[in-house]
Design a protein around this motif. Structure first.
Motif, mmCIF file in Angstrom:
data_model
loop_
_atom_site.group_PDB
_atom_site.id
_atom_site.type_symbol
_atom_site.label_atom_id
_atom_site.label_comp_id
_atom_site.label_asym_id
_atom_site.label_seq_id
_atom_site.Cartn_x
_atom_site.Cartn_y
_atom_site.Cartn_z
ATOM 1 N N ILE A 183 9.583 0.114 -2.551
ATOM 2 C CA ILE A 183 9.437 0.750 -1.396
ATOM 3 C C ILE A 183 9.181 2.364 -1.399
ATOM 4 N N TRP A 184 9.527 2.978 -2.577
ATOM 5 C CA TRP A 184 9.347 4.255 -2.772
ATOM 6 C C TRP A 184 7.623 4.584 -3.006
ATOM 7 N N TRP A 185 7.076 3.342 -3.730
ATOM 8 C CA TRP A 185 5.723 3.624 -4.187
ATOM 9 C C TRP A 185 4.857 3.384 -2.853
ATOM 10 N N CYS A 186 5.138 2.436 -2.140
ATOM 11 C CA CYS A 186 4.561 2.034 -0.885
ATOM 12 C C CYS A 186 4.496 3.373 0.227
ATOM 13 N N LEU A 187 5.816 3.768 0.270
ATOM 14 C CA LEU A 187 5.850 5.340 0.977
ATOM 15 C C LEU A 187 5.176 6.407 0.570
ATOM 16 N N LEU A 188 4.889 6.176 -0.713
ATOM 17 C CA LEU A 188 4.230 7.581 -1.222
ATOM 18 C C LEU A 188 2.661 7.329 -0.768
ATOM 19 N N ALA A 189 2.368 5.896 -0.988
ATOM 20 C CA ALA A 189 0.868 5.680 -0.530
ATOM 21 C C ALA A 189 0.747 6.046 1.003
ATOM 22 N N ALA A 190 1.483 5.687 1.898
ATOM 23 C CA ALA A 190 1.610 6.095 2.968
ATOM 24 C C ALA A 190 1.781 7.444 3.349
ATOM 25 N N VAL A 191 2.288 8.160 2.753
ATOM 26 C CA VAL A 191 2.366 9.575 3.090
ATOM 27 C C VAL A 191 1.526 10.398 2.614
ATOM 28 N N LEU A 218 3.773 -5.507 2.156
ATOM 29 C CA LEU A 218 4.347 -4.271 2.615
ATOM 30 C C LEU A 218 3.153 -3.022 2.469
ATOM 31 N N LEU A 219 2.678 -2.609 1.461
ATOM 32 C CA LEU A 219 1.574 -1.757 1.645
ATOM 33 C C LEU A 219 0.495 -1.761 2.240
ATOM 34 N N VAL A 254 0.371 -3.108 5.195
ATOM 35 C CA VAL A 254 0.823 -2.947 6.790
ATOM 36 C C VAL A 254 1.196 -1.569 6.895
ATOM 37 N N LEU A 255 2.040 -0.953 5.912
ATOM 38 C CA LEU A 255 2.190 0.253 6.192
ATOM 39 C C LEU A 255 0.863 1.223 6.235
ATOM 40 N N PHE A 256 -0.086 0.809 5.406
ATOM 41 C CA PHE A 256 -1.440 1.542 5.340
ATOM 42 C C PHE A 256 -2.094 1.339 6.637
ATOM 43 N N CYS A 257 -1.956 0.323 7.149
ATOM 44 C CA CYS A 257 -2.686 -0.068 8.637
ATOM 45 C C CYS A 257 -2.062 0.742 9.633
ATOM 46 N N LEU A 258 -0.836 0.861 9.753
ATOM 47 C CA LEU A 258 -0.059 1.971 10.730
ATOM 48 C C LEU A 258 -0.484 3.219 10.486
ATOM 49 N N VAL A 259 -0.462 3.691 9.080
ATOM 50 C CA VAL A 259 -1.092 5.134 8.824
ATOM 51 C C VAL A 259 -2.297 5.192 9.732
ATOM 52 N N VAL A 260 -3.395 4.243 9.354
ATOM 53 C CA VAL A 260 -4.748 4.364 9.846
ATOM 54 C C VAL A 260 -4.791 4.368 11.346
ATOM 55 N N LEU A 261 -4.250 3.472 11.893
ATOM 56 C CA LEU A 261 -3.924 3.632 13.270
ATOM 57 C C LEU A 261 -3.397 4.587 14.097
ATOM 58 N N LEU A 262 -2.618 5.354 13.291
ATOM 59 C CA LEU A 262 -1.995 6.459 13.807
ATOM 60 C C LEU A 262 -2.944 7.622 13.791
ATOM 61 N N HIS A 263 -3.519 7.855 12.614
ATOM 62 C CA HIS A 263 -4.135 9.145 12.340
ATOM 63 C C HIS A 263 -5.622 9.096 11.972
ATOM 64 N N PHE A 264 -6.137 7.946 11.521
ATOM 65 C CA PHE A 264 -7.538 8.109 10.828
ATOM 66 C C PHE A 264 -8.462 6.949 11.610
ATOM 67 N N ALA A 265 -9.656 7.112 11.067
ATOM 68 C CA ALA A 265 -10.809 6.172 11.654
ATOM 69 C C ALA A 265 -10.534 4.828 11.319
ATOM 70 N N LYS A 266 -10.878 3.872 12.393
ATOM 71 C CA LYS A 266 -10.581 2.472 12.120
ATOM 72 C C LYS A 266 -11.186 1.927 11.029
ATOM 73 N N TYR A 267 -12.659 2.403 10.661
ATOM 74 C CA TYR A 267 -13.136 1.738 9.645
ATOM 75 C C TYR A 267 -12.358 1.951 8.286
ATOM 76 N N ASN A 268 -11.390 2.616 8.120
ATOM 77 C CA ASN A 268 -10.626 2.806 7.094
ATOM 78 C C ASN A 268 -9.523 1.385 7.057
ATOM 79 N N LEU A 269 -9.491 0.651 8.036
ATOM 80 C CA LEU A 269 -8.631 -0.524 7.940
ATOM 81 C C LEU A 269 -9.165 -1.604 6.903
ATOM 82 N N ILE A 270 -10.428 -1.494 6.417
ATOM 83 C CA ILE A 270 -10.984 -2.241 5.181
ATOM 84 C C ILE A 270 -10.237 -1.934 3.869
ATOM 85 N N PHE A 271 -9.601 -1.008 3.872
ATOM 86 C CA PHE A 271 -8.886 -0.663 2.481
ATOM 87 C C PHE A 271 -7.734 -1.418 2.689
#
Length: 125
Positions: A26-34, A81-82, A84-101
Motif C-alpha cells: 500500500i505504501w509503495w502504491c501510494l508513493l507511485a500515486a503521489v 491496486l497500483l 487503479v490508483l494510477f487511473c484515478l490520478v490520471v483522471l483527476l489531473h493528467f491527459a487521458k492518453y496516460n491511461l495506457i500506463f
C-alpha cells in the motif's frame, strides 16, 4: 530530516497501520500515486515527467510491487491496486492518453509476480 521521519513513523496511527501485513504494498502504491503530483508541484516539464516518472520510475515501482505481492503471498487481486490508483490520478489531473500506463504497470507487476519463472517452460521428456 531523519528526526522528522522518525517522529512520523512513531505516530500511533502509522504504527497501527504498519501492523497490517500488506502495508508495504500500500505504501509503495501510494508513493507511485503521489509522485506525479509532486512532479507537477515542482514544475517539472511534461516531457520529463512522462519520460522519467511514467516510463522509468513507475514501471520499476510496479515490478517491485509485484515482487512484494509474491513474497508476501497476497491474493492476486492486489495486482490491481497500483493500476487503479494510477487511473484515478490520471483522471483527476493528467491527459487521458496516460491511461495506457495503467496497462503497462499491470504488465510489469505481473512480471514481478512471475519473478524467475518468466523464461521457464515445462519440459515434456
Amino acid at each position: 530530516m531523519s528526526k522528522f521521519l522518525q517522529k512520523i513513523e512513531h505516530l500511533p496511527v502509522i504504527e497501527r497501520l504498519n501492523q497490517f501485513y500488506a502495508m508495504p504494498v500500500i505504501w509503495w502504491c501510494l508513493l507511485a500515486a503521489v509522485l506525479p503530483f509532486c512532479f507537477s508541484l515542482a514544475m517539472v516539464p511534461v516531457v520529463l515527467r512522462v519520460g522519467l516518472l511514467f516510463m522509468l520510475i513507475n514501471p520499476l515501482l510496479s515490478y517491485h510491487i509485484g515482487k512484494l505481492i509474491g513474497r508476501l503471498k497476497l491474493r492476486r487481486w492486489w495486482v490491481l491496486l497500483l493500476p487503479v490508483l494510477f487511473c484515478l490520478v490520471v483522471l483527476l489531473h493528467f491527459a487521458k492518453y496516460n491511461l495506457i500506463f495503467c496497462l503497462i504497470y499491470l504488465i510489469f507487476e505481473i512480471f514481478g509476480l512471475m519473478d524467475k519463472q518468466i523464461y521457464l517452460s515445462k519440459r515434456s521428456d
